[in-house]
Design a protein around this motif. Structure first.
Motif, PDB file in Angstrom:
ATOM      1  N   ALA A  18     -55.620  60.289  42.502  1.00 44.87           N
ATOM      2  CA  ALA A  18     -54.918  60.707  41.291  1.00 44.87           C
ATOM      3  C   ALA A  18     -54.000  61.906  41.544  1.00 44.87           C
ATOM      4  CB  ALA A  18     -55.934  61.038  40.200  1.00 44.87           C
ATOM      5  N   ASN A  19     -53.122  62.144  40.571  1.00 47.75           N
ATOM      6  CA  ASN A  19     -52.231  63.314  40.553  1.00 47.75           C
ATOM      7  C   ASN A  19     -51.220  63.331  41.694  1.00 47.75           C
ATOM      8  OD1 ASN A  19     -53.621  64.358  38.254  1.00 47.75           O
ATOM      9  ND2 ASN A  19     -55.225  65.107  39.628  1.00 47.75           N
ATOM     10  N   GLY A  20     -50.858  62.153  42.158  1.00 47.97           N
ATOM     11  CA  GLY A  20     -49.800  62.060  43.151  1.00 47.97           C
ATOM     12  C   GLY A  20     -50.190  62.405  44.571  1.00 47.97           C
ATOM     13  N   GLU A  21     -51.485  62.642  44.801  1.00 50.68           N
ATOM     14  CA  GLU A  21     -51.911  63.015  46.149  1.00 50.68           C
ATOM     15  C   GLU A  21     -51.651  61.879  47.134  1.00 50.68           C
ATOM     16  OE1 GLU A  21     -53.115  65.436  49.122  1.00 50.68           O
ATOM     17  OE2 GLU A  21     -52.758  65.975  47.031  1.00 50.68           O
ATOM     18  N   TRP A  22     -51.688  60.629  46.654  1.00 51.12           N
ATOM     19  CA  TRP A  22     -51.433  59.487  47.538  1.00 51.12           C
ATOM     20  C   TRP A  22     -50.010  59.526  48.101  1.00 51.12           C
ATOM     21  CZ3 TRP A  22     -47.658  55.856  46.275  1.00 51.12           C
ATOM     22  CH2 TRP A  22     -47.161  55.901  44.965  1.00 51.12           C
ATOM     23  N   ILE A  23     -49.085  60.111  47.365  1.00 53.73           N
ATOM     24  CA  ILE A  23     -47.710  60.221  47.862  1.00 53.73           C
ATOM     25  C   ILE A  23     -47.650  61.234  49.001  1.00 53.73           C
ATOM     26  CG2 ILE A  23     -45.334  60.819  47.268  1.00 53.73           C
ATOM     27  CD1 ILE A  23     -45.938  59.970  44.395  1.00 53.73           C
ATOM     28  N   ARG A  24     -48.298  62.366  48.782  1.00 57.92           N
ATOM     29  CA  ARG A  24     -48.286  63.413  49.812  1.00 57.92           C
ATOM     30  C   ARG A  24     -49.010  62.965  51.074  1.00 57.92           C
ATOM     31  NH1 ARG A  24     -48.358  66.164  44.934  1.00 57.92           N
ATOM     32  NH2 ARG A  24     -50.627  66.029  44.692  1.00 57.92           N
ATOM     33  N   GLN A  25     -50.057  62.126  50.887  1.00 58.43           N
ATOM     34  CA  GLN A  25     -50.819  61.631  52.040  1.00 58.43           C
ATOM     35  C   GLN A  25     -50.169  60.408  52.677  1.00 58.43           C
ATOM     36  OE1 GLN A  25     -54.806  60.856  50.679  1.00 58.43           O
ATOM     37  NE2 GLN A  25     -55.292  63.013  50.359  1.00 58.43           N
ATOM     38  N   ALA A  26     -49.202  59.819  51.982  1.00 58.89           N
ATOM     39  CA  ALA A  26     -48.570  58.568  52.433  1.00 58.89           C
ATOM     40  C   ALA A  26     -49.620  57.516  52.745  1.00 58.89           C
ATOM     41  CB  ALA A  26     -47.680  58.820  53.656  1.00 58.89           C
ATOM     42  N   SER A  27     -50.608  57.413  51.833  1.00 56.20           N
ATOM     43  CA  SER A  27     -51.724  56.500  52.065  1.00 56.20           C
ATOM     44  C   SER A  27     -52.295  56.027  50.726  1.00 56.20           C
ATOM     45  CB  SER A  27     -52.820  57.208  52.863  1.00 56.20           C
ATOM     46  OG  SER A  27     -53.951  56.385  53.025  1.00 56.20           O
ATOM     47  N   MET A  28     -52.660  54.753  50.677  1.00 63.39           N
ATOM     48  CA  MET A  28     -53.283  54.210  49.480  1.00 63.39           C
ATOM     49  C   MET A  28     -54.240  53.085  49.887  1.00 63.39           C
ATOM     50  SD  MET A  28     -51.612  52.402  46.081  1.00 63.39           S
ATOM     51  CE  MET A  28     -50.344  53.651  45.934  1.00 63.39           C
ATOM     52  N   PRO A  29     -55.553  53.251  49.677  1.00 61.58           N
ATOM     53  CA  PRO A  29     -56.489  52.193  50.031  1.00 61.58           C
ATOM     54  C   PRO A  29     -56.201  50.900  49.275  1.00 61.58           C
ATOM     55  CG  PRO A  29     -57.639  54.251  49.588  1.00 61.58           C
ATOM     56  CD  PRO A  29     -56.222  54.452  49.167  1.00 61.58           C
ATOM     57  N   VAL A  30     -56.405  49.777  49.942  1.00 55.94           N
ATOM     58  CA  VAL A  30     -56.204  48.461  49.345  1.00 55.94           C
ATOM     59  C   VAL A  30     -57.490  47.661  49.507  1.00 55.94           C
ATOM     60  CG1 VAL A  30     -54.846  46.346  49.353  1.00 55.94           C
ATOM     61  CG2 VAL A  30     -53.754  48.511  49.939  1.00 55.94           C
ATOM     62  N   PHE A  31     -57.952  47.047  48.416  1.00 59.87           N
ATOM     63  CA  PHE A  31     -59.169  46.234  48.441  1.00 59.87           C
ATOM     64  C   PHE A  31     -58.832  44.813  48.017  1.00 59.87           C
ATOM     65  CE2 PHE A  31     -60.418  50.600  47.469  1.00 59.87           C
ATOM     66  CZ  PHE A  31     -61.365  50.838  48.453  1.00 59.87           C
ATOM     67  N   VAL A  32     -59.408  43.847  48.724  1.00 60.63           N
ATOM     68  CA  VAL A  32     -59.258  42.440  48.354  1.00 60.63           C
ATOM     69  C   VAL A  32     -60.370  42.112  47.360  1.00 60.63           C
ATOM     70  CG1 VAL A  32     -59.291  40.057  49.168  1.00 60.63           C
ATOM     71  CG2 VAL A  32     -58.263  41.856  50.587  1.00 60.63           C
ATOM     72  N   GLY A  33     -59.986  41.675  46.172  1.00 60.92           N
ATOM     73  CA  GLY A  33     -61.006  41.420  45.168  1.00 60.92           C
ATOM     74  C   GLY A  33     -60.550  40.449  44.103  1.00 60.92           C
ATOM     75  N   GLY A  34     -60.947  40.769  42.876  1.00 60.25           N
ATOM     76  CA  GLY A  34     -60.851  39.829  41.774  1.00 60.25           C
ATOM     77  C   GLY A  34     -62.269  39.475  41.363  1.00 60.25           C
ATOM     78  N   ALA A  35     -62.517  39.373  40.067  1.00 58.47           N
ATOM     79  CA  ALA A  35     -63.883  39.228  39.555  1.00 58.47           C
ATOM     80  C   ALA A  35     -64.647  38.083  40.206  1.00 58.47           C
ATOM     81  CB  ALA A  35     -63.850  39.043  38.032  1.00 58.47           C
ATOM     82  N   GLU A  36     -64.003  36.935  40.291  1.00 57.17           N
ATOM     83  CA  GLU A  36     -64.715  35.754  40.790  1.00 57.17           C
ATOM     84  C   GLU A  36     -64.925  35.813  42.295  1.00 57.17           C
ATOM     85  OE1 GLU A  36     -62.389  35.211  37.135  1.00 57.17           O
ATOM     86  OE2 GLU A  36     -61.790  35.736  39.190  1.00 57.17           O
ATOM     87  N   LEU A  37     -63.964  36.408  43.019  1.00 57.41           N
ATOM     88  CA  LEU A  37     -64.158  36.586  44.462  1.00 57.41           C
ATOM     89  C   LEU A  37     -65.276  37.583  44.728  1.00 57.41           C
ATOM     90  CD1 LEU A  37     -63.420  36.055  47.379  1.00 57.41           C
ATOM     91  CD2 LEU A  37     -61.615  37.793  47.185  1.00 57.41           C
ATOM     92  N   ASN A  38     -65.389  38.624  43.909  1.00 53.78           N
ATOM     93  CA  ASN A  38     -66.492  39.566  44.068  1.00 53.78           C
ATOM     94  C   ASN A  38     -67.843  38.868  43.936  1.00 53.78           C
ATOM     95  OD1 ASN A  38     -64.549  41.564  44.275  1.00 53.78           O
ATOM     96  ND2 ASN A  38     -64.782  42.248  42.160  1.00 53.78           N
ATOM     97  N   VAL A  39     -67.934  37.953  42.983  1.00 55.55           N
ATOM     98  CA  VAL A  39     -69.170  37.174  42.808  1.00 55.55           C
ATOM     99  C   VAL A  39     -69.416  36.313  44.041  1.00 55.55           C
ATOM    100  CG1 VAL A  39     -70.286  35.356  41.452  1.00 55.55           C
ATOM    101  CG2 VAL A  39     -69.015  37.172  40.289  1.00 55.55           C
ATOM    102  N   ALA A  40     -68.378  35.634  44.495  1.00 54.04           N
ATOM    103  CA  ALA A  40     -68.522  34.751  45.660  1.00 54.04           C
ATOM    104  C   ALA A  40     -68.948  35.527  46.896  1.00 54.04           C
ATOM    105  CB  ALA A  40     -67.202  34.017  45.926  1.00 54.04           C
ATOM    106  N   THR A  41     -68.380  36.718  47.086  1.00 56.69           N
ATOM    107  CA  THR A  41     -68.698  37.531  48.257  1.00 56.69           C
ATOM    108  C   THR A  41     -70.167  37.939  48.260  1.00 56.69           C
ATOM    109  OG1 THR A  41     -66.430  38.365  48.327  1.00 56.69           O
ATOM    110  CG2 THR A  41     -68.086  39.621  49.530  1.00 56.69           C
ATOM    111  N   ALA A  42     -70.676  38.358  47.103  1.00 57.88           N
ATOM    112  CA  ALA A  42     -72.085  38.726  47.010  1.00 57.88           C
ATOM    113  C   ALA A  42     -72.983  37.536  47.283  1.00 57.88           C
ATOM    114  CB  ALA A  42     -72.377  39.307  45.627  1.00 57.88           C
ATOM    115  N   LEU A  43     -72.662  36.398  46.697  1.00 58.83           N
ATOM    116  CA  LEU A  43     -73.492  35.204  46.897  1.00 58.83           C
ATOM    117  C   LEU A  43     -73.516  34.789  48.366  1.00 58.83           C
ATOM    118  CD1 LEU A  43     -72.524  33.039  43.768  1.00 58.83           C
ATOM    119  CD2 LEU A  43     -74.656  34.303  44.158  1.00 58.83           C
ATOM    120  N   ALA A  44     -72.375  34.846  49.016  1.00 63.68           N
ATOM    121  CA  ALA A  44     -72.327  34.487  50.439  1.00 63.68           C
ATOM    122  C   ALA A  44     -73.194  35.435  51.256  1.00 63.68           C
ATOM    123  CB  ALA A  44     -70.888  34.510  50.942  1.00 63.68           C
ATOM    124  N   TYR A  45     -73.127  36.723  50.943  1.00 61.91           N
ATOM    125  CA  TYR A  45     -73.930  37.718  51.661  1.00 61.91           C
ATOM    126  C   TYR A  45     -75.412  37.488  51.439  1.00 61.91           C
ATOM    127  CZ  TYR A  45     -75.122  42.330  53.556  1.00 61.91           C
ATOM    128  OH  TYR A  45     -75.636  43.352  54.308  1.00 61.91           O
TER     129      TYR A  45
END
Length: 342
Positions: A18-45
């Protein structure tokens, strides 16, 4: 092998500081998800055979994502390829999906271009004994809602068990139809319904006590969950199982959480859980849904089903990312610890 098929839009979550720190760090985490994929991932595990169905474009980025999903032990044969874009959203770290800070960038994604007749659902549903969907998909457009109706009708005709998560994302319902004009036609095909008393009101028109917060006691919320569950089953005779979750902020940074499960005319209630801090709220509800499916798939006793789902969802609050990495052993151990304390 009969599988659980989870259908919905795959999303990339950009999670800036928050507060623009991602700009100063030139970094932003990215997660692969979506509600149904989250369910599928847990079930597979958790060693439940599962496949995932979505729409993605034909490009190298989508190829990478499909490879990542497959690496989680998920069958990706249900992924169809067309369109130009992968849906994304931006959520500052530490905030909630229901928070006004969420910014969706899903317009013109491949998934949003679904229309009735575009996908052969008989192919998608091959080797499937259970179909899981959520209310997020039909919120996108009338065409996507029509495709969902087509899919659920096909699954219902095949005798496939159907579950739905009544995720209510008010900011997505922007195409001129109220949720309660669309969702009942989908839920009529469902055997398992998960949500809460407010989502049931917004999406299905089930009455909610406008003074429930003023009462504010767990016994009041649990009693309301029972009334809501009974109303859902009365209106939708195919529905056999209804689950409700309750998650309340506990200032300054904590959270309290409990759930109910209604099956065979009886309501089961979880232990109330409390944490003083939360690492990541995203995916907790999906983890509960996965836990619910895990227990029902294995035909566990209702209280056992509820306890597993509740403890799994609560544990997800302490994990970064969209999908859980908790093992069945981890969750079971915490259940035994809680049982010994009560």
């Amino acid at each position: 092998m009969d599988k659980v098929c989870c259908f919905g839009e795959l999303l990339l979550r950009f999670s800036p500081v928050a507060n623009g720190e991602w700009i100063r760090q030139a970094s932003m985490p990215v997660f692969v998800g979506g509600a149904e994929l989250n369910v599928a991932t847990a079930l597979a595990y958790w060693q439940v055979p599962v496949k995932y169905s979505t729409a993605l474009p034909e490009n190298s980025l989508a190829d990478d994502i499909i490879g990542y999903v497959a690496d989680q032990g998920i069958d990706t044969s249900g992924v169809v390829r067309f369109g130009q874009r992968i849906g994304t959203y931006y959520l500052p770290q530490g905030t909630d999906l229901k928070n006004a800070g969420v910014i969706y960038d899903r317009a013109h994604s491949s998934f949003s271009e679904l229309i009735p007749g575009k996908v052969d659902w008989d192919v998608i549903l091959q080797d499937t004994s259970w179909l899981h969907v959520s209310a997020i998909s039909p919120a996108l457009s009338m065409n996507v809602a029509g495709a969902c109706q087509e899919l659920l009708a096909a699954a219902s005709a095949k005798g496939i068990t159907v579950s739905i998560d009544l995720n209510h994302r008010a900011r997505l319902w922007q195409y001129g139809m109220a949720p309660d004009e669309i969702m009942p036609g989908l839920v009529e095909h469902c055997d398992v319904v998960m949500g809460n008393i407010w989502a049931a009101n917004a999406l299905l028109g089930i009455a909610v006590d406008e003074h429930i917060h003023a009462k504010g006691q767990q016994t009041d919320y649990v009693a309301h969950a029972l009334a809501t569950s009974e109303a859902i089953q009365e209106r939708f005779p195919r529905c056999k199982v209804v689950a409700n979750t309750f998650r309340f902020d506990a200032p300054p940074a904590g959270l309290r959480y409990y759930t109910t499960l209604y099956v065979d005319g009886q309501q089961y209630v979880s232990t109330e859980l409390f944490t003083e801090s939360v690492v990541d709220r995203v995916g907790s509800g999906d983890c509960f849904m996965a836990g619910l499916l895990y227990g029902l798939y294995h035909k566990h006793a209702p209280q056992e089903v509820l306890d597993f789902a509740t403890v799994a969802a609560f544990g997800k609050l302490q994990e970064v990312g969209d999908a859980t990495g908790q093992s069945v052993a981890d969750i079971t151990k915490r259940i035994h610890t809680l049982t010994s304390l009560t």
